[in-house]
Design an enzyme around this catalytic site. Structure first.
Site, PDB file in Angstrom:
ATOM      1  N   SER A  53       6.270   0.295  10.312  1.00  0.00           N
ATOM      2  CA  SER A  53       6.651  -0.885   9.440  1.00  0.00           C
ATOM      3  C   SER A  53       7.568  -0.934   9.521  1.00  0.00           C
ATOM      4  O   SER A  53       8.848  -2.221   8.739  1.00  0.00           O
ATOM      5  CB  SER A  53       5.925  -1.282   7.701  1.00  0.00           C
ATOM      6  OG  SER A  53       4.741  -2.157   8.364  1.00  0.00           O
ATOM      7  N   SER A  59       6.305  -4.483   8.689  1.00  0.00           N
ATOM      8  CA  SER A  59       5.994  -5.345   7.445  1.00  0.00           C
ATOM      9  C   SER A  59       7.266  -5.062   6.199  1.00  0.00           C
ATOM     10  O   SER A  59       7.285  -5.607   5.488  1.00  0.00           O
ATOM     11  CB  SER A  59       4.966  -4.179   6.663  1.00  0.00           C
ATOM     12  OG  SER A  59       5.044  -3.491   6.321  1.00  0.00           O
ATOM     13  N   LYS A  87      12.161  -2.258  -0.709  1.00  0.00           N
ATOM     14  CA  LYS A  87      10.796  -3.397  -0.543  1.00  0.00           C
ATOM     15  C   LYS A  87       9.866  -3.149  -1.677  1.00  0.00           C
ATOM     16  O   LYS A  87      10.032  -2.118  -2.580  1.00  0.00           O
ATOM     17  CB  LYS A  87      10.262  -2.745   0.777  1.00  0.00           C
ATOM     18  CG  LYS A  87       8.921  -2.854   1.166  1.00  0.00           C
ATOM     19  CD  LYS A  87       8.373  -2.254   2.416  1.00  0.00           C
ATOM     20  CE  LYS A  87       7.223  -2.727   2.836  1.00  0.00           C
ATOM     21  NZ  LYS A  87       6.610  -2.181   4.275  1.00  0.00           N
TER      22      LYS A  87
END
Lengths: 476, 486, 95
Positions: free
Chosen positions: B175, B151, B76
């Site tokens: 997330s 997210s 990420k």
């Protein structure tokens, strides 16, 4: 009306750790700009704080030295504000649970009495960087070397009543942190800084007046001047039926006046909250005892011991314990020479005068303890007279040679050879027939004059005792 | 090959059925082909990935073995990776090349894994649909009109479309788990403190936790083995021994006590999702588990408390983005204030600015007690609810999200978006480990089951998830539009 | 609690965010909604509850005081919008 000042001081002391409070970046004074600003210090995204154990230990040491309550659980908080020298946009400090709680410190007043000044708290926090305002195309330059250095902020109770007391308090704090070896506490260099809060009230009143704050005053003398100037300013306002405004003022030492700092459009709201990247710091009794065991003898205890052990006056003991360096110097000389009284006289007298005159720190003195010890020894063993001692001392300031060498090479050795003295005495008696006659008629006082003449003739080198004795004998 | 789990790929690599270079090339090819339509990656590191793959192959030739050696994965874009652009999905860091590796990144480097690139995400991890990214929304491989969740949406989409074998994510309120649920994957948010946060760009320091998004619980265990552990650089990383998280995967579930929170099966839960969870519970019944109804009485306050704590911490964490030392600075500022305000206003997106505002307000003079302090008290109540629940049961199971993936642009109201995380947020407030495991599909979209255990009981959590996957094949279901050969 | 424009301007100033007049009303409305969500907390009496600041109930570790970082100024300043003579440049700081 008679007024009384109410003064509180906030003193920031830079702790002399090797690295910063929350990062392993070196923390050395005077490095090239931003060479001591690494990823954490620059608040690079993703970096996190790790607490320096030495900074904590130093804070606890200070707390123990002022007899304070030690916070067994201290908590770091974020104080939020934007400023280019504050990379994270918040300063990590301790709001509600400081490492050092309530303590106190004694200062000596002019009348010789002692006054206790309460210390509200002392907390650990990060230093900010520096904004340099020289012109860089109309911009400011930011140096973050200082950013994140550990500070101890020491907050006094508003119990200080005059500029003099404030300076005495500051000097005492200065001595303590230096005794503890937790900071070099040099105001000119910024490693000790002082914010002053001042208000005044009619003498006898118990209510507090409106206070003003002056920030970052950087010498003892300016603290004194700034306070006196502020007391006068407030007094003028109040006697003119005006009102003092609560504000932060900037003191201009050159013109001895202060002016309000630019008031911000919106008041600051620091939005403190517990720093979630750090956990509560817990310390136990064993930790505290271990730190206590490392405490050196502190100024007050040392002073008392000097009075007892060396039969010094309170005053001399006070002067000699003002700094740890001075006290060590004195003790080296006193023990080495075996004459504490004489050591005290030399250190507080001649040595102190030379330091003051040249604005030297003790370490800068060309006459270190070992040489002064030797000088006193030579006076005591009659190699030189006390008077010649002063001359030798003067020479020692310029000449690094051994004391004995100086005495030898400059022919300052005391004359004790009785035939040489006899010849001196004979010359004096021959030249001063009138005075000799007066002495013989019983006018004892004349003897002093005759001894003086003989000494003069010997350029001070003759042993005055021997001269005295021989004169008497010859004039009988 | 590219559809296989890490455990399977690891076996193939060690049997020399395939090399890391071949595998890496295969994923890079798929990234080239599909990233345009999915927007899962912000940065692809083709060259360095191939170098790392070659190094991994050499290392294997030299006798090195490690479950992750040569495995191509993605991080990420919230994890700093030295020399590689690290944006956190924001314009304010669009030009930021990280000068150091996050601990998570360096641990995978040491394990010999191959970093294919950095995945898209909601800006500063603030979002539940991956629509707040400065680099554009990510699309769900199961239906590209739909969001992948957020997210960590880029990581989830990348794994679901087989653009990488596995990916890292972070979870502040759901997330990792919610995107895993929306994309039919297994996502693990470990206990707070289990994985170092050093180098992970902070959103809310007391809630953020890294974790893997995988194709199976076994993979999650392998990933956690590499990621977990104390780190002197992160004061909040826990000094709790790291287990071999694969060791208990095959333990029997006989006698396992599963708690079903009444509050998670109430109003707002779609019937399809509820049914899917009930069917999953039947699987556990057959495996010998007991299902017990429990109460989490303060769960309904978790979103409220979270939207104080997280924005408050974020408001301070994001103050460092000021245009002075790195990142975006506005053009020709007229003065210092102008530089701050325009750099930040132009550099941050709307959702980030909203949360900074809410957090700033909640901490401001006069409101601290009513908001921040109150939220911390609610946080205590929520933690206590879980504590009492774990007196009765070993694990808590419910839905990860109230429904399946929704359409892009469907939720314009922030509040509606915030309520997406109603089942997952409490776990972050309490610091517990949680997982999402695919248990079904409804109208062709995956449904996730949420599993929660007590602090640092990740082994048990993974065991319960793995046993489900041993007895079902929901985790094997793939987004058909992106399956190999399609 | 109403979050009006005055409040919004105060908070935006604290957070160093610029909002155009056109944005202000919309943002204030959004924040009012969020505060309404947050205010659901107020329905519970928490007088006797101790706040929980952090999920980890452990204490701070200490770092030994030795240097672990070296000077990387030139490399790190490449990331900065504006530097000169090793300093970060910003519009004039007025105290």
């Amino acid at each position: 009306m008679e007024w009384e000042a109410v003064i509180g001081l906030e003193v920031h002391v830079s702790l002399s750790t090797k690295t910063k409070l929350f990062s392993g970046t070196a923390s050395v004074f005077g490095a090239e700009p931003n060479t001591e600003a690494n990823i954490f210090d620059l608040a690079m995204p993703g970096t996190l704080p790790a607490l320096n154990e030495e900074a904590l230990r130093m804070a606890v040491k200070f707390g123990l030295a002022i007899g304070a309550e030690i916070g067994k659980r201290s908590v770091f908080d974020r104080k939020n504000y934007f400023y280019p020298d504050l990379p994270k946009g918040y300063q990590v400090t301790q709001l509600d649970f400081p490492t050092v709680g309530r303590g106190s410190l004694a200062i000596a007043l002019d009348d010789g009495s002692e006054k206790q000044i309460g210390i509200t708290r002392a907390h650990i926090e990060e230093n900010a960087g520096k904004s340099l305002h020289e012109d860089f195309y109309g911009m400011s330059g930011i140096d973050l070397n200082r950013s994140g250095e550990p500070l101890l902020e020491i907050v006094s109770d508003p119990e200080i009543r005059s500029a003099k007391e404030a300076v005495a308090y500051l000097k005492k704090l200065h001595a303590i942190v230096r005794y503890l070896d937790i900071s070099d506490a040099i105001m000119a260099k910024g490693s000790m800084r002082c914010d002053v809060n001042v208000s005044i009230r009619p003498k006898g009143s118990t209510e507090l007046g409106t206070r003003t704050e002056m920030k970052n005053i950087n010498s003892f003398r300016f603290v004194e001047k700034a306070i006196n100037s502020e007391i006068q300013r407030q007094q003028d306002i109040l006697e003119d039926s005006g009102t003092v405004i609560q504000e932060t003022r900037r003191y201009d030492a050159e013109r001895d006046t202060s002016s309000p700092m630019r008031s911000k459009e919106f008041a600051n709201d620091y939005r403190y909250f517990p720093e979630p990247d750090l956990l509560p710091v817990e310390i136990d009794d064993a930790y505290i005892d271990a730190v206590r065991a490392t405490l050196p003898e502190l100024p007050d205890a040392k002073k008392a011991r000097f009075v007892n052990e060396y039969s010094l006056s309170e005053y001399d003991a006070g002067v000699l314990t003002a700094t740890r360096e001075m006290a060590n110097y004195f003790e080296t000389v006193a023990c080495g020479s075996g004459d504490a009284k004489m050591a005290a006289n030399w250190v507080t007298g001649d040595l102190q005068a030379v330091l003051n005159k040249n604005n030297w720190d003790l370490v800068e003195s060309p006459i270190q303890a070992e040489r002064l010890t030797m000088l006193i020894q030579r006076i005591k063993d009659s190699t030189i007279s006390g008077k010649i001692g002063k001359t030798v001392f003067e020479v020692m300031l310029e000449d690094e040679s051994e004391v004995d060498q100086i005495i030898e090479s400059r022919g300052l050795k005391q004359v004790t050879d009785s035939s040489a003295i006899e010849s001196l005495v004979d010359q004096v008696i021959a030249k001063n027939a009138e005075q000799v006659q007066q002495f013989k008629e019983g006018k004892e006082a004349v003897l002093g004059f005759l001894v003086g003449q003989a000494m003069k003739l010997s350029q001070g080198k003759a042993n005055p005792g021997q001269v005295n004795q021989l004169l008497r004998k010859k004039m009988m | 090959m590219i559809e296989k789990t890490v455990a399977e790929l690891s076996r193939s690599l060690s049997r020399r059925e395939i090399s890391s270079v071949e595998l890496t090339k295969a994923y890079l090819e798929r990234i080239n082909r599909y990233n345009g339509s999915l927007n899962a990656f912000i940065t692809v590191c083709e060259e360095s990935a191939l170098t790392q793959a070659a190094q991994a192959d050499t290392a294997r030739d030299n006798g090195q073995t490690s479950p992750l050696l040569g495995i191509p994965l993605a991080h990420k874009d919230i994890f700093c990776s030295s020399g590689v652009k690290t944006t956190c999905g924001s314009k304010i860091l669009h030009n930021f090349t990280a000068p150091y590796d996050a601990t998570v990144v360096s641990r995978f480097k040491e394990a010999g894994a191959v970093m294919l690139g950095k995945t898209n995400m909601d800006e500063f991890a603030m979002g539940s649909s991956n629509e707040t990214s400065y680099f554009g929304p990510v699309r769900n491989p199961w239906d590209t009109d739909r969001v992948p969740g957020g997210s960590s949406g880029g990581s989830a989409a990348a794994v679901a479309a087989d653009l990488c074998a596995v990916a890292t994510g972070t979870d502040t309120g759901g997330s990792i788990r919610q995107p895993a649920s929306f994309c039919g994957l297994t996502g693990l948010k470990p206990s707070y403190g289990r994985i170092s946060r050093w180098g992970m760009i902070a959103f809310a320091s007391s809630l953020d936790q890294a974790g893997p998004i995988c194709k199976s619980a076994e993979d999650a265990a392998l990933m956690l083995n590499t990621m977990a552990g104390i780190d002197t650089k992160d004061s909040t990383s826990a000094d709790v021994p790291v287990e071999d998280y694969t060791a208990e995967l095959n333990n029997s579930l006989e006698g396992l006590r599963i708690g079903i929170p009444r509050q998670h099966f109430a109003e707002g839960l779609s019937t399809g999702v509820e049914q899917a969870i009930q069917e999953a519970l039947n699987v556990y019944r057959e495996l010998g588990a007991k299902i017990i109804e429990i109460d989490l009485p303060n769960n309904h306050l978790s979103v409220s408390a979270y939207y104080v704590v997280a924005p408050a911490e974020a408001s301070a964490n994001l103050s460092r983005f000021d245009g002075v030392r790195y990142g975006y600075r506005c053009d020709s500022p007229v003065d210092l204030e102008d530089m701050y305000k325009r750099s930040r206003s132009e550099g941050f997106g709307d959702e980030v600015k909203r949360r900074i505002m809410v957090g700033t307000y909640a901490l401001s003079a006069g409101f601290y007690d009513a908001y921040y302090r109150k939220a911390q008290k609610i946080r205590r109540l929520i933690k206590q609810d879980f504590n009492s629940a774990f007196q009765q049961v070993d694990i808590i199971i419910g839905p990860t999200s109230p429904h399946t993936a929704f359409n892009l642009g469907a939720k314009t109201d922030p509040i509606a978006m915030y309520l997406e995380d109603i089942y997952t947020i409490g776990v972050n407030l309490a610091g517990l480990p949680g997982m999402s495991v695919p248990v079904s599909t409804v109208h062709g979209l995956p449904v996730g089951m949420h599993l929660v255990t007590n602090d640092f009981a990740e082994s048990r959590l993974l065991n319960v998830a793995h046993q489900f996957q041993q007895n079902t094949d929901w985790h094997r279901q793939r987004a058909t539009a992106f399956t190999e050969g399609h | 609690m109403a979050f009006d424009k005055t409040e919004l301007e105060k908070v935006a100033q604290l957070a160093r965010l610029h909002m155009s007049d056109a944005e202000k009303d919309e943002v204030a409305g959004r924040i009012t909604d969020i505060l309404a969500l947050i205010d659901q907390m107020q329905s519970v009496n928490t007088d006797s509850v101790t706040p929980l600041a952090h999920p980890l109930d452990v204490t701070q570790r200490l770092r030994p005081d030795y240097t672990t970082e070296s000077n990387r100024r030139d490399e790190l300043q490449k990331l900065a919008p504006r530097v000169e003579n090793g300093l970060y440049l910003v519009p004039k700081v007025i105290e």
